[in-house]
Design an enzyme around this catalytic site. Structure first.
Site: not given
Length: 520
Positions: A140-141, A88-89, A136, A16, A160, A164, A158
């Site tokens: 989950r968080r 995780k992706d 966030t 990416r 990168n 953020r 949202r």
């Protein structure tokens, strides 16, 4: 479709475009170049749907492979030789013909909090003022922080990492943001971290902190190239975690958390499923004992004083089938273009053990690579495990145990209603903006959060009802799930190999969660 590495020694690597993705890709390339300095690597940058859709939370975009599909299409077409992902992706079910060729040693898997400069003296989330906003987009968080810190609010963020952090510093909208510690540390920005969230605060995402290198199953040379940088302990931990999530049909659209450790040959795995607002939580733990095989005693000579049984004649009347020629149309590679990688050996023959491995890890329901590719992997001491991980054949039973551990943990939660909890969470996430979580919303008349008032009322009511408390304690002793009112101090019940282990705790604690209906 391309099969194998280029004879020129040049390898195309898919990545990416973000700074973090390129950093991770370069980390993998550096590891490979240390072992193979003669190989040239070319990074092919690509953009994914997840990169391009920044106006929605991931749970609202829908679907899987948001950050991986475009890379996998290029890999399958042969445009690149391998791609590097944040594991995780990567979905738990890979496209046919693709495999995880290597898992890189895991960085810190925890979540961390970066606060606005006005809160530089704050060292605990509980010390943030009521109504403070954390950025966030992770369900989950949000679920876990809403449960543990009901005085906080949450807003979607949202982009990168650089974007953020800039929004935190300049927009004035956020009091802090929640990030994966591994990513911010890889970019060298760990100095901005105010606090790390440990297990009692936040179970992390499945495979968080690990990187995966994906390649084609039939590209035996690339698999051999990647094998030396594969970290077994990390791979076993994430195999258990990914199996757990797959059995729960999880993803970014539902709040699922996990925590794993490896101590010698013992794998400890914890996991939980939450409602969107954190008012429901199902928790359990499992332990897997990995087999420890002694090394083959190559330095132990065959006992020369044990004569061969001479009275057992060799069956000389059974001629060798000389009319069965060696398959000459299977050329042996005259030159290995990558000297430091194991040379490929001819692959038309399988031992009984290899046949057993093929049957157990390539069932008819799963499309697999052709026989030559399978034999090529086996002759290099590797096989694609049924979980999609390329692993050494000597470690197959370890991966089997890790897989069973993850499946057992998921089964424990499903038996206690995890499917229903996650179905409600999925519907709630699709129907409302995760930023509008009821537990984080303040009352217009008072300073307390609505969820905080509900929690206090529930605790008071249960504390005054002896019969209810007795029933609650009896029910809790039969379950390994962590249930309770919104509190940081309630410890989970623990199941180890099917046996319930209750933690030490006072008898007046409530162990049945109060289901708060979402009004978003």
């Amino acid at each position: 479709m391309a099969e194998g590495l280029s004879s020129t020694g040049k390898i195309n690597v898919g990545s990416r475009c973000s700074a973090l993705a390129l950093c991770q890709t370069n980390l993998v390339i550096e590891k490979l170049k240390e072992l193979n300095p003669e190989i040239e690597f070319n990074v092919v940058k690509m953009s994914t749907k997840g990169d391009e859709t920044l106006d929605k939370a991931l749970s609202k975009i829908g679907g899987k492979s948001l950050f991986t599909k475009e890379l996998e299409v290029a890999l399958d077409a042969g445009a690149v030789d391998f791609v590097v992902h944040s594991l995780k992706d990567l979905p738990t079910t890979l496209p046919p013909g693709l495999t995880i060729g290597a898992v890189i040693t895991r960085h810190d898997p925890r979540d961390c909090v970066v606060l606005h400069s006005k809160h530089r003296a704050v060292v605990r989330l509980s010390s943030l003022p009521a109504g403070s906003v954390l950025g966030t987009s992770s369900l989950r968080r949000i679920a876990q922080l809403s449960r543990n810190y009901p005085h906080l609010q949450f807003e979607n963020i949202r982009g990168n990492l650089h974007t953020r952090l800039r929004k935190l510093d300049e927009d004035g909208k956020y009091d802090g943001i929640v990030l994966a510690a591994a990513g911010i540390e890889r970019l060298g920005w760990e100095g901005r971290v105010n606090m790390y969230l440990d297990k009692h605060d936040m179970l992390y995402a499945v495979s968080q902190g690990a990187m995966a290198v994906e390649c084609r199953e039939n590209d035996v040379a690339t698999a051999a190239l990647l094998a030396p940088i594969h970290d077994r302990d990390t791979a076993l931990r994430v195999t258990a975690e990914r199996t757990f999530m797959k059995a729960l049909d999880g993803g970014c659209s539902v709040p699922i958390g996990t925590w794993s450790t490896m101590e010698g040959n013992t794998l400890h795995l914890s996991g939980a499923a939450f409602s969107v607002d954190g008012s429901e939580m199902l928790y359990s733990e499992r332990v897997g004992i990995l087999p420890s095989l002694p090394p083959f005693p190559s330095d132990t000579p065959f006992p020369s004083d044990t004569p061969f049984p001479s009275d057992t004649p060799f069956p000389s009347d059974t001629p060798f089938p000389s009319d069965t020629p060696f398959p000459s149309d299977t050329p042996f590679p005259s030159e290995n273009p990558f000297p430091r990688c194991p040379a490929l050996s001819p692959a038309p023959h399988f031992s009984h053990h290899q046949i057993d491995l093929i049957h157990s890890h390539h069932p008819p329901s799963r499309p697999s690579a052709d026989v030559t590719a399978i034999a090529g992997l086996l002759n290099n001491g590797s096989i694609v495990h049924r979980t999609g991980m390329c692993c050494p054949t000597r470690d197959v039973t370890k991966y089997d145990v890790a897989e069973s551990c993850g499946r057992a943990l998921a089964t424990a939660l499903l038996d206690r209603g995890a499917k229903e909890v996650l179905d409600r969470a999925r519907a709630a996430a699709a129907a409302c903006d995760p930023r509008q979580v009821p537990t984080a919303r303040k009352s217009e008349q008072g300073g307390k959060s609505e969820q905080g008032e509900k929690s206090a009322d529930s605790t008071k009511s249960d504390g005054n009802n002896a019969n209810t408390s007795a029933t609650v304690a009896d029910n809790a002793s039969k379950s390994s799930e962590l249930v309770g009112s919104n509190s940081n101090n309630i410890s989970p019940g623990v199941e180890v190999n099917g046996s319930l282990k209750r933690p030490c705790e006072s008898t007046d604690r409530t162990h049945v969660s109060k289901k708060v209906k979402s009004d978003c």
